[in-house]
Design an enzyme around this catalytic site. Structure first.
Site, PDB file in Angstrom:
ATOM      1  N   ASP A 185      -6.780  -3.535   0.080  1.00 42.89           N
ATOM      2  CA  ASP A 185      -6.928  -2.693  -1.115  1.00 42.89           C
ATOM      3  C   ASP A 185      -8.193  -3.081  -1.880  1.00 42.89           C
ATOM      4  O   ASP A 185      -8.237  -3.015  -3.096  1.00 42.89           O
ATOM      5  CB  ASP A 185      -5.684  -2.779  -1.999  1.00 42.89           C
ATOM      6  N   GLU A 186      -9.199  -3.521  -1.140  1.00 47.77           N
ATOM      7  CA  GLU A 186     -10.475  -3.909  -1.753  1.00 47.77           C
ATOM      8  C   GLU A 186     -11.570  -2.941  -1.327  1.00 47.77           C
ATOM      9  O   GLU A 186     -11.639  -2.546  -0.160  1.00 47.77           O
ATOM     10  CB  GLU A 186     -10.889  -5.301  -1.256  1.00 47.77           C
TER      11      GLU A 186
END
Lengths: 195, 344
Positions: free
Chosen positions: B256-257
């Site tokens: 989720d980066e």
């Protein structure tokens, strides 16, 4: 059309004339890829483009190039597979000639997509035969003639081969069998790997 | 055979007389047994298979074992099985390899004995190699040679297919290795970012690097499952693409980066505004089936003009430091890197 014939042309150029020549053929024919996959389908005009490029590159006429391709198909040391499959056609060169009529059916048994042109053998007597083939592209009969020459050698038979005048039915190769047991011939063992 | 009576059950009728030599041609793998079970004649191919071991005059049951049907141990048993398919094998001495196996068919009568015709069945390919058989060892009508042809043709085609598969596999992994796109979101991937950042560092145009990390994403994955998580990531990707310019490089670099490379943009006020628009857009809950997924995003950023000689790894590290500060300051924040952040 399956890439088998195209690949045969490619192998012939690579083995006889090297990678650099093949790359020039690829460029000349505008292929956009550098190697044919034998079992994938290609558009028929590609074959013509490759043949034309090879003839241009080697500065040799189409007939002699294609005949050499046919001979290399069965006589090249690294590829005895096709030679063996053809030898299953019979124990003598005459047997083999007659088995050619079955060749398209045999080929289809192994590879349903491989449609070889129909072949018809006329036995004129006294060792004279005519092999009539409808070529899938212009000059394909010369590949067949080169292949016959190599197979005659394989059987140890002495033959005269000539491309006769084309008829409505197709290209006609005239075969004159002078001596069926002229030379020793190469041994053929039914079992793979034995010879 | 020539003295056979042809009186087996249902076999009464017209009789055919054949010379033994003709029988040899018709059935090169036959055995002729007399009423007592002695071998009185055999086809030439069978002689070749026995490899010099004498067959003539021998007791059939001493040389051959009938494996199926069970219980065939004497001539009477064999006579009772006329017309049935037999499975049999050559018996050999204890020190020898197991003998050839055959299918067989026995016919005849009690007085003249039986003729058993043999074939190899499915073991034919191996048998031909093992016994050195040739075209001449099979009857002209026999399809064995055609079968050998097919086996060999099939092997050639399979070999070619395997080579084709191998080449395609190689091309596929090469393509995957060279891929620049994250398949889930359609954004660029880590590899594309490294490439883009490398070019930016080497080039004359100043640029900014923005590092984003989703808040509460793990909770979505844990409570609603991966399908929800994937849906959220795709929505985030849409927002990031919508809030950036066409020339910016938006990459998903981890679960989720995300990292955004913004060439030609180093004005801190503008960068902060862009980041805050993203924060605002991602504070809106994302629908998934009957649920609303409430996530958020924290942003850390740095600009190339802060460095005498910008370095890709260093800038990523600094953007990450700023991101960490944003997370620590409470989620949904935007922090621009400054050297004192690194100290603290």
């Amino acid at each position: 059309m399956l890439g088998l014939i195209n690949r045969a042309l490619e192998n012939f150029v690579k083995e006889r004339h090297g990678m650099a020549t093949w790359r020039r053929v690829v460029a000349r024919a505008g292929l956009g890829f550098d190697s044919f996959e034998p079992l994938l389908m290609y558009d028929a005009p590609l074959t013509d483009a490759v043949i034309a490029a090879i003839c241009n590159e080697l500065q040799r006429p189409r007939e002699t190039v294609l005949e050499d391709v046919g001979t290399a198909l069965v006589s090249h040391r690294s590829r005895h597979g096709l030679r063996r499959l053809l030898r299953f056609g019979g124990v003598s060169f005459v047997d083999f000639l007659h088995s050619l009529e079955e060749l398209p059916d045999r080929a289809r048994l192994a590879l349903p997509d491989l449609s070889l042109p129909g072949l018809r053998l006329e036995d004129l007597g006294a060792g004279q035969f005519n092999l009539v083939a409808r070529p899938p592209f212009a000059g394909a009969g010369f590949i067949l003639m080169g292949l016959l020459r190599a197979m005659a050698d394989d059987y140890g038979a002495l033959v005269l081969l000539d491309m006769a005048v084309q008829t409505a039915e197709g290209e006609v190769i005239s075969i004159h069998l002078l001596d069926e047991a002229h030379a020793e011939g190469r041994p053929f063992d039914l079992a793979l790997g034995a010879a | 055979m020539d003295d056979g009576q042809g009186t087996a059950g249902g076999m009464r009728g017209r009789r055919v007389t054949l010379a033994a030599a003709a029988l040899d041609r018709l059935m090169p793998m036959h055995l002729h047994l007399d009423a007592g079970g002695r071998i009185r004649g055999h086809g030439p191919t069978l002689g070749k298979i026995a490899a010099g071991a004498p067959l003539l005059g021998q007791d059939f049951f001493a040389l051959f074992e009938v494996r199926r049907p069970a219980g065939v141990q004497a001539m009477a048993d064999l006579a009772a099985r006329q017309g049935a398919r037999l499975h049999l094998a050559l018996r050999l001495g204890a020190d020898q390899a197991p003998g050839a196996e055959f299918r067989g068919l026995a016919l005849g009568d009690a007085e003249a004995g039986l003729v058993i015709n043999l074939s190899f069945g499915i073991g034919v390919v191996e048998a031909v190699g093992r016994h050195g058989l040739t075209d001449a060892d099979f009857a002209a009508t026999d399809l064995t040679v055609e079968m050998l042809y097919l086996v060999e043709a099939k092997r050639a085609v399979l070999g070619e297919l395997q080579r084709l598969n191998h080449r395609l596999q190689g091309a596929k992994s090469e393509a995957e290795e060279q891929a620049l796109t994250d398949t889930l979101t359609g954004l660029r991937n880590r590899r594309a970012l490294d490439h883009g950042l490398g070019q930016a560092v080497a080039g004359p145009v100043p640029f900014a690097v923005m590092h984003l990390d989703l808040d509460r994403f793990k909770a979505v994955n844990d409570t609603l499952g991966h399908a929800a998580g994937d849906q959220v990531l795709r929505c985030v990707a849409q927002v990031l693409s919508a809030e950036t310019r066409a020339g910016d490089l938006v990459a998903r670099v981890g679960g989720d980066e995300f990292v955004i490379l913004l060439p030609g943009l180093v004005d801190r006020a503008v960068l902060t505004a862009v980041a805050e628009r993203i924060v605002a857009a991602l504070s809106v809950p994302i629908p998934f089936e009957d649920h609303l997924c409430q996530i958020g995003v924290s942003v850390g950023l740095t600009v190339s003009t802060c460095y005498e000689a910008p370095d890709a790894d260093r800038m990523l590290q600094d953007a990450d430091t700023a991101l960490y500060a944003a997370k620590r300051a409470g989620r949904g924040r935007v922090v621009i890197f400054s050297p004192d952040l690194a100290m603290g």
